[in-house]
Write a protein that holds these residues in place. Structure first.
Motif, short mmCIF file in Angstrom:
data_model
loop_
_atom_site.label_atom_id
_atom_site.label_comp_id
_atom_site.label_asym_id
_atom_site.label_seq_id
_atom_site.Cartn_x
_atom_site.Cartn_y
_atom_site.Cartn_z
N UNK A 6 27.00 27.41 32.92
CA UNK A 6 26.91 28.36 31.81
C UNK A 6 28.20 29.17 31.69
N UNK A 7 28.68 29.64 32.82
CA UNK A 7 29.83 30.55 32.87
C UNK A 7 31.01 29.87 33.52
N UNK A 8 32.20 30.30 33.17
CA UNK A 8 33.39 30.08 33.98
C UNK A 8 34.48 31.02 33.47
N UNK A 9 35.68 30.87 33.98
CA UNK A 9 36.77 31.78 33.64
C UNK A 9 37.23 31.65 32.20
N UNK B 103 36.25 38.31 28.82
CA UNK B 103 34.90 38.78 29.11
C UNK B 103 34.44 38.36 30.50
N UNK B 104 34.92 37.22 30.96
CA UNK B 104 34.51 36.72 32.28
C UNK B 104 35.51 37.07 33.37
N UNK B 105 36.66 37.62 32.99
CA UNK B 105 37.73 37.82 33.96
C UNK B 105 37.80 39.24 34.50
N UNK B 106 36.94 40.14 34.00
CA UNK B 106 36.93 41.48 34.55
C UNK B 106 36.57 41.42 36.04
N UNK B 107 37.06 42.36 36.83
CA UNK B 107 36.86 42.28 38.28
C UNK B 107 35.40 42.22 38.71
N UNK B 108 35.19 41.53 39.81
CA UNK B 108 33.87 41.43 40.43
C UNK B 108 33.35 42.82 40.75
#
Length: 557
Positions: free
Chosen positions: A329-332, A423-428
């Motif tokens: 579903x998700x990735x970078x 949107x997916x690259x913000x820090x953990x």
């Protein structure tokens, strides 16, 4: 056919820049990843996919490699990598490296030499063409916008770059280049890595003709993607790679393959073709693209569930018994799935995240979990252009808003907030402390503002957390053969609100039911016997034929 270990495995993707910073410079690094290995092991994953960690100028966040044999100093040293690899192996975790061999940075030694002259030993490592009537060789347009051609005075020729101008395409027609790539891959195999994710690997075989393509209406350039994807020698090159690198090693391989069809994947990821274990296809990730073809992916409208069913079913049935699916579903490169296909409102975020996880993890294939997906992290929903760092997003904004004035600024910002890669690259989000526990310095990209409510520490303290639910899904995949080997059958294909399917082998059947809406509704499935066992659900009880908001349940019989 014997089930391979990677068919029962679950992969956890780590985007090192955003995972954990160990030295306070605001950039995640390899010691940071090492410090979080126990967290990944606790989740239950088998393999860690590391996004590129090689030396790079960082034009495209590491996908522009200047030295394939060295570590990006921002991430640490080769000694740091060796510690990470040893730490992973000690815990029974495998490491899958991300390599980029369709193109390299123009800062790479190979390109610097190639650009010097036409008789240089590296001259044909890249794709050079003479000008045509004083202009670029053709009208191809790149993935990041603009022409794919850049003129170099020292050669009086243009080089091809399918992506950024700083990312020159490698010439796979040159056997010396291919051998150099295989030598590099073998270097990492000998270090002990457990596999490779191959970036845009189905673009490496370019067509014989470099003729003009057909542009979209109103556009000056023809989209290069369909022109170069799945080229005439792709299978030959992958089989050669298999023979010279992969054969004799028990590795996991996945090839990123934009525009790949089921037939393409049956070859590239065939169970008997001696190429790759699986490919990343993009079809289900393109279902919410803009109806105006010239705008491509830039849109803010939700996907239609019937379309999603049709796409996933095509791949499930098309590859069954002949090739192997990757499930993601998700990735970078994609926004957070709970914001995209689910509902990130606080009332529904966790429930819809579990529902989406249920749907994906009971399909046939190898599942990929992107860092933070197991916490139901949401898209950043940035509101200003200055919030973004992603080259693709910035180029698209300037192209459609500033240059062509095709899209109003507010509309384009809404598109970015929905679909931008950042949107997916913000820090953990580790905890509720400064910068979500990611860094003591200023993060390279802003932390999502909801980190005080959504973080690993808070999630791990919940007995019914999304993390805990992912653990259970992974355990079921490891223990139930029907998930790996069973047939797939879609139910109620035209139902626009509920996705239901069967998984079945000779020993048992699973019925998977997922409500994609925030409303309660009733569905009855004749396939469900009265003595069926509720295997897993994102609700504490079973309401029978009633499906509550974003309810997911799996029956076993």
């Amino acid at each position: 056919m014997t089930t391979q270990w990677w068919q029962k495995a679950v992969v956890y993707q780590v985007y090192p820049r955003s995972f954990q910073d160990s030295n306070g410079d605001g950039i995640g690094d390899l010691p940071g990843v090492t410090s979080r290995l126990d967290y990944i092991k606790k989740l239950g994953a088998d393999v860690i996919w590391l996004n590129p960690i090689y030396r790079s100028p960082g034009v495209d966040n590491g996908y522009d490699i200047s030295d394939y044999y060295d570590i990006n100093p921002e991430f640490g040293t080769m000694a740091d990598f060796d510690k990470l690899l040893a730490g992973a192996h000690k815990r029974g975790l495998k490491i899958m490296m991300d390599i980029v061999v369709n193109h390299s940075s123009i800062e790479n030694k190979w390109f610097k030499e190639s650009a010097k002259s036409k008789d240089n030993p590296y001259s044909d490592y890249y794709i050079w063409r003479d000008p045509v009537d004083g202009h670029a060789p053709n009208n191809w347009g790149g993935f990041f916008g603009g022409s794919v051609w850049e003129y170099v005075e020292s050669r009086q020729q243009y080089y091809l770059h399918s992506f950024a101008v700083e990312q020159a395409d490698l010439n796979w027609e040159n056997p010396k280049l291919r051998q150099a790539v295989y030598d590099m891959m073998n270097f990492w195999v000998e270090k002990g890595v457990d596999g490779f994710r191959l970036d845009v690997i189905n673009l490496i075989s370019k067509p014989a003709s470099f003729a003009d393509g057909q542009p979209n209406p109103g556009e000056p350039y023809a989209d290069i993607g369909p022109i170069i994807a799945n080229g005439p020698r792709l299978s030959e090159f992958l089989q050669e790679m298999h023979a010279k690198v992969l054969a004799g090693h028990d590795l996991i391989t996945v090839g990123e393959s934009p525009a790949a069809t089921v037939a393409d994947a049956q070859q590239s990821a065939g169970l008997k073709t001696n190429e790759l274990n699986m490919v990343f296809e993009f079809e289900h990730m393109g279902l919410d693209g803009n109806p105006a073809p010239e705008l491509g992916k830039w849109n803010d409208q939700p996907v239609k569930l019937v379309d999603l069913k049709q796409s996933l079913t095509k791949w499930q049935t098309g590859l069954h018994g002949t090739a192997w699916n990757s499930l993601y579903w998700d990735n970078h490169d994609q926004p957070r799935i709970v914001s995209r296909f689910g509902n990130d409102h606080p009332a529904y975020r966790e429930r819809s995240a579990k529902m989406l996880a249920t749907l994906l993890h009971f399909l046939q294939g190898t599942p990929y979990i992107y860092e933070g997906e197991e916490l139901a992290m949401t898209s950043a929903h940035f509101t200003k252009l200055s919030d973004y760092q992603d080259l693709e997003s910035l180029n698209a904004y300037h192209h459609f808003v500033d240059e062509e004035q095709r899209v109003p600024a507010a509309t384009m910002l809404a598109y970015l907030a929905h679909i931008s890669r950042d949107n997916a690259r913000t820090p953990m989000q580790w905890d509720a402390s400064l910068n979500a526990g990611f860094s003591t310095g200023t993060p390279w990209l802003a932390v999502n503002k909801n980190y005080p409510e959504i973080n690993a520490k808070q999630t791990l303290a919940q007995s019914d957390s999304v993390f805990n639910y992912y653990q259970r899904l992974i355990e079921l995949r490891h223990t139930l053969p029907v998930i790996t080997d069973g047939d797939y059958q879609l139910l109620a294909a035209d139902d626009a609100e509920v996705y239901a399917y069967l998984r079945q082998d000779k020993a048992e059947t699973l019925l998977v039911i997922c409500n994609f809406t925030e409303k309660s509704q009733t569905r009855h499935f004749d396939q469900l016997p009265t003595d069926a066992k509720l295997l897993i659900s994102n609700y504490a009880d079973d309401a029978g034929d009633e499906l509550r908001p974003y309810e997911a349940k799996v029956y076993q019989f």
